[in-house]
Design an enzyme around this catalytic site. Structure first.
Site, short mmCIF file in Angstrom:
data_model
loop_
_atom_site.label_atom_id
_atom_site.label_comp_id
_atom_site.label_asym_id
_atom_site.label_seq_id
_atom_site.Cartn_x
_atom_site.Cartn_y
_atom_site.Cartn_z
N SER A 1 2.97 -2.67 10.29
CA SER A 1 4.43 -2.76 10.46
C SER A 1 4.99 -4.14 10.12
CB SER A 1 4.83 -2.32 11.88
OG SER A 1 4.40 -0.99 12.11
N GLU B 1 -6.83 4.74 7.71
CA GLU B 1 -6.57 6.16 7.46
C GLU B 1 -7.77 6.82 6.77
OE1 GLU B 1 -2.86 5.52 5.44
OE2 GLU B 1 -1.95 4.92 7.34
N LYS C 1 0.14 4.28 -0.32
CA LYS C 1 -0.48 5.49 0.27
C LYS C 1 -0.18 6.71 -0.61
CE LYS C 1 0.10 3.34 4.72
NZ LYS C 1 0.09 3.50 6.17
N ASN D 1 0.88 -1.18 0.00
CA ASN D 1 0.00 0.00 0.00
C ASN D 1 0.91 1.22 0.00
OD1 ASN D 1 -1.82 2.03 0.45
ND2 ASN D 1 -2.32 1.44 2.56
N GLY E 1 4.86 0.94 4.84
CA GLY E 1 6.23 1.45 4.77
C GLY E 1 7.20 0.55 4.01
N HIS F 1 -9.50 1.39 4.58
CA HIS F 1 -8.24 1.49 5.33
C HIS F 1 -8.47 2.41 6.54
CE1 HIS F 1 -4.11 2.51 6.33
NE2 HIS F 1 -3.77 1.40 5.70
N GLY G 1 2.10 1.83 10.72
CA GLY G 1 3.06 2.92 10.59
C GLY G 1 3.75 3.30 11.90
N GLU H 1 -5.88 -5.20 10.28
CA GLU H 1 -4.86 -4.19 10.53
C GLU H 1 -5.13 -3.47 11.85
OE1 GLU H 1 -2.72 -2.98 6.76
OE2 GLU H 1 -4.38 -1.61 6.98
C1 PEP Z 1 -0.93 -0.05 5.99
O1 PEP Z 1 -0.92 1.14 5.71
O2 PEP Z 1 -1.85 -0.77 5.59
C2 PEP Z 1 0.17 -0.56 6.79
C3 PEP Z 1 0.07 -1.76 7.29
O3 PEP Z 1 1.23 0.28 6.98
P1 PEP Z 1 2.64 -0.12 7.69
O4 PEP Z 1 3.08 -1.42 7.08
O5 PEP Z 1 3.53 1.02 7.37
O6 PEP Z 1 2.35 -0.27 9.15
#
Ligand code: PEP
Length: 257
Positions: free
Chosen positions: A217, A101, A15, A13, A239, A99, A177, A171
């Site tokens: 993460s 966010e 973003k 992803n 990330g 998501h 993040g 998630e």
């Molecule tokens: C995400 O944005 O779906 C995500 C899991 O981000 P990260 O891997 O950076 O935690």
């Protein structure tokens, strides 16, 4: 993972990172370092403006392309929005829906997630539906109830035939993040509970076939341990999906014999 019954999917992803001109160099680098994805499907979910370049660049390295959002309406006066058909027309295969966010910053709710799931499926896109609890909700001990409600609402009125195309991404919001990963046991427990919800709604055969990812993460160091959980069938990766070496290492972890 349980490759006998369902597909393992590693999805990035991006973003609001990566410009259209960044796509080809990323794809070229990934192509050189990733081993042939024999056991898992790889997906890159990219910003709308990157999608044409992504469909082109990832074509010959067997990476599918996904969007990060869509509008729930098929067409019409929705200035600035993108409909499912437009994505399909470009060659996009997946779309992330709900998501955290988008829930946090753009007011998306379980109900709007359900509408978007229907719009995606209607057009032939595979939704990656995100669910997850906040730290406060985990500490209150309501994670499983909350996730159950999120999954049930997201899938409301989705037929058994269509639900096979849905991917669920667990998630935990506190892990996105932040560098804090859920332990493999915590993630495995919730993914197992999600499969139980699907079993109750659609029966054992369908539940066994649905891909459930973990996201939060996930990185090149913890991927193998998370993916070893029987109900974790892949990852949604933020990330680490921006760095070809890290993303390739996660794909390779999912490809271990
Ligand atoms: C995400 O944005 O779906 C995500 C899991 O981000 P990260 O891997 O950076 O935690």
């Amino acid at each position: 993972m349980n490759r006998k019954y369902r597909k393992t999917i590693i999805a990035g992803n991006w973003k609001m990172n990566m410009k259209p001109s960044d796509v080809k160099p990323f794809a070229d680098e990934l192509k050189n370092i990733v081993s042939r994805a024999k056991w898992c499907e790889t997906v890159i979910c990219a910003p709308f403006v990157d999608l044409p370049a992504a469909v082109k660049a990832f074509k010959d390295c067997r990476v599918s392309v996904g969007a990060e959002n869509l509008n729930e309406n098929p067409k019409g006066a929705y200035t600035g929005e993108i409909a499912a058909d437009m994505l399909v027309d470009l060659g996009v295969k997946y779309v992330i829906i709900g998501h955290s966010e988008r829930r946090q910053y753009y007011g998306e709710t379980d109900i709007s997630v359900n509408k978007k799931v229907h719009a995606a499926l209607e057009a032939g896109l595979q939704p990656i539906v995100c669910v997850g609890e906040s730290l406060e909700q985990r500490e209150l001990g309501i994670t499983i109830e909350l996730i159950t409600l999120q999954v049930k609402t997201a899938l409301a009125n989705v037929s058994a035939d269509k639900v096979r195309k849905v991917v669920i991404a667990y998630e935990p919001i506190w892990a996105i993040g932040t560098g804090k990963t859920a332990t493999a046991e915590q993630a495995g427990e919730v993914c197992c509970a999600i499969r139980a919800v699907i079993r109750n709604l659609y029966g054992a055969r369908i539940a066994r076939a649905i891909t459930i990812q973990y996201g939060g993460s996930m990185n090149e160091k913890n991927a193998a341990e998370l993916l070893a959980q029987p109900d974790i069938d892949g990852g949604l990766i933020g990330g680490a999906s921006l760095v070809p070496e890290k993303f390739a290492a996660i794909i390779n972890a999912a490809n271990q014999e």
